[in-house]
Write a protein that holds these residues in place. Structure first.
Motif, PDB file in Angstrom:
ATOM      1  N   ARG A  23       7.433  -7.541  17.356  1.00  0.00           N
ATOM      2  CA  ARG A  23       7.176  -7.790  18.788  1.00  0.00           C
ATOM      3  C   ARG A  23       6.586  -6.573  19.470  1.00  0.00           C
ATOM      4  O   ARG A  23       6.376  -6.587  20.683  1.00  0.00           O
ATOM      5  CB  ARG A  23       8.483  -8.153  19.504  1.00  0.00           C
ATOM      6  N   ILE A  24       6.352  -5.527  18.700  1.00  0.00           N
ATOM      7  CA  ILE A  24       5.628  -4.367  19.232  1.00  0.00           C
ATOM      8  C   ILE A  24       4.507  -4.082  18.239  1.00  0.00           C
ATOM      9  O   ILE A  24       4.729  -4.127  17.036  1.00  0.00           O
ATOM     10  CB  ILE A  24       6.560  -3.141  19.415  1.00  0.00           C
ATOM     11  N   MET A  39      14.051  -7.393  23.624  1.00  0.00           N
ATOM     12  CA  MET A  39      14.792  -6.135  23.785  1.00  0.00           C
ATOM     13  C   MET A  39      15.924  -6.044  22.757  1.00  0.00           C
ATOM     14  O   MET A  39      16.961  -5.460  23.015  1.00  0.00           O
ATOM     15  CB  MET A  39      15.342  -5.984  25.217  1.00  0.00           C
ATOM     16  N   CYS A  40      15.696  -6.628  21.594  1.00  0.00           N
ATOM     17  CA  CYS A  40      16.673  -6.570  20.497  1.00  0.00           C
ATOM     18  C   CYS A  40      18.020  -7.159  20.882  1.00  0.00           C
ATOM     19  O   CYS A  40      19.073  -6.582  20.581  1.00  0.00           O
ATOM     20  CB  CYS A  40      16.847  -5.136  19.993  1.00  0.00           C
ATOM     21  N   PRO A  61      17.144  -0.121  21.825  1.00  0.00           N
ATOM     22  CA  PRO A  61      16.368  -1.029  20.966  1.00  0.00           C
ATOM     23  C   PRO A  61      15.840  -0.338  19.701  1.00  0.00           C
ATOM     24  O   PRO A  61      15.626   0.872  19.682  1.00  0.00           O
ATOM     25  CB  PRO A  61      15.212  -1.471  21.864  1.00  0.00           C
TER      26      PRO A  61
HETATM   27  S1  SF4 Z   1      12.748  -3.798  22.022  1.00  0.00           S
HETATM   28 FE1  SF4 Z   1      13.344  -4.752  20.089  1.00  0.00          FE
HETATM   29  S2  SF4 Z   1      12.291  -6.748  20.147  1.00  0.00           S
HETATM   30 FE2  SF4 Z   1      11.295  -5.454  21.671  1.00  0.00          FE
HETATM   31  S3  SF4 Z   1       9.589  -4.505  20.594  1.00  0.00           S
HETATM   32 FE3  SF4 Z   1      11.314  -3.066  20.476  1.00  0.00          FE
HETATM   33  S4  SF4 Z   1      12.288  -3.559  18.509  1.00  0.00           S
HETATM   34 FE4  SF4 Z   1      10.980  -5.283  19.037  1.00  0.00          FE
END
Ligand code: SF4
Ligand code: SF4
Length: 182
Positions: free
Chosen positions: A47-48, A114-115, A124
């Motif tokens: 997701r990133i 956000m995990c 996160p």
């Molecule tokens: S906060 Fe968690 S879900 Fe969002 S990009 Fe970072 S690792 Fe991925």
């Protein structure tokens, strides 16, 4: 104006001057969201993602935000400290203009959550994984109208993508069938 309630807002700040494009954040996110957890490391499930354009000296970590059926037609170009960033560089929208943030098998959108986990993480995974302090996690409390807290944004995102993929009629029939089964 309705009743005001406190809401926790979580942010990840990105310092693009510190990012070297190592992509460890992508791996950490993909592993955390693998099923079972940590069973695979496919960056296409992250997701990133790093938006990389070496010619333009462009290295930007972008987190997935919302799903959009249509690509936007009013784009921007940013010049920061003499470096030019292309129109989609800072955008986290999941849209048809690019292949980012789409689950490789199903094509469903992958939004940063956000995990979310139980028990919750203090920080996160992508932030934990970045060894260059390019990502910083912050929490703050803001006042919002009470109904804002119950907006089903996540549900809408999934439903929109399913409607795009299968059509409203098929989806409605499936829901009706499921309701009949109880
Ligand atoms: S906060 Fe968690 S879900 Fe969002 S990009 Fe970072 S690792 Fe991925
Ligand atoms: S882990 Fe940090 S330095 Fe590496 S790509 Fe991600 S944000 Fe950039």
């Amino acid at each position: 104006m309705g009743e005001l309630v406190k809401k926790k807002v979580r942010t990840i700040k990105v310092d693009i001057d510190k990012c070297n494009g190592c992509r460890t954040c992508e791996m950490a996110c993909a592993a955390f969201h693998a099923s079972p957890r940590y069973s695979s490391l496919n960056p296409y499930r992250s997701r990133i993602r790093m938006i990389i354009n070496e010619q333009n000296d462009e290295w930007v970590a972008v987190r997935a935000t919302d799903y959009s059926k249509a690509e936007c037609d009013g784009r921007r170009t940013y010049t920061i400290k003499g470096r030019e960033f292309s129109e989609c560089s800072f955008c986290g929208t999941i849209c048809p203009a690019r292949d980012l943030f789409k689950e490789p098998d199903s094509g469903l959108p992958l939004k940063c959550d956000m995990c979310e986990s139980d028990p919750p993480l203090e920080v996160p995974m992508c932030v934990q994984a970045c060894q260059h302090e390019a990502l910083t996690y912050e929490e703050k409390e803001v006042w919002v109208e009470a109904e804002e807290q119950v907006k089903p944004a996540e549900m809408e995102l999934s439903l929109k993508s399913l409607i795009d993929k299968y059509g409203l009629e098929k989806l409605a029939n499936t829901v009706a069938r499921m309701a009949q089964k109880g």
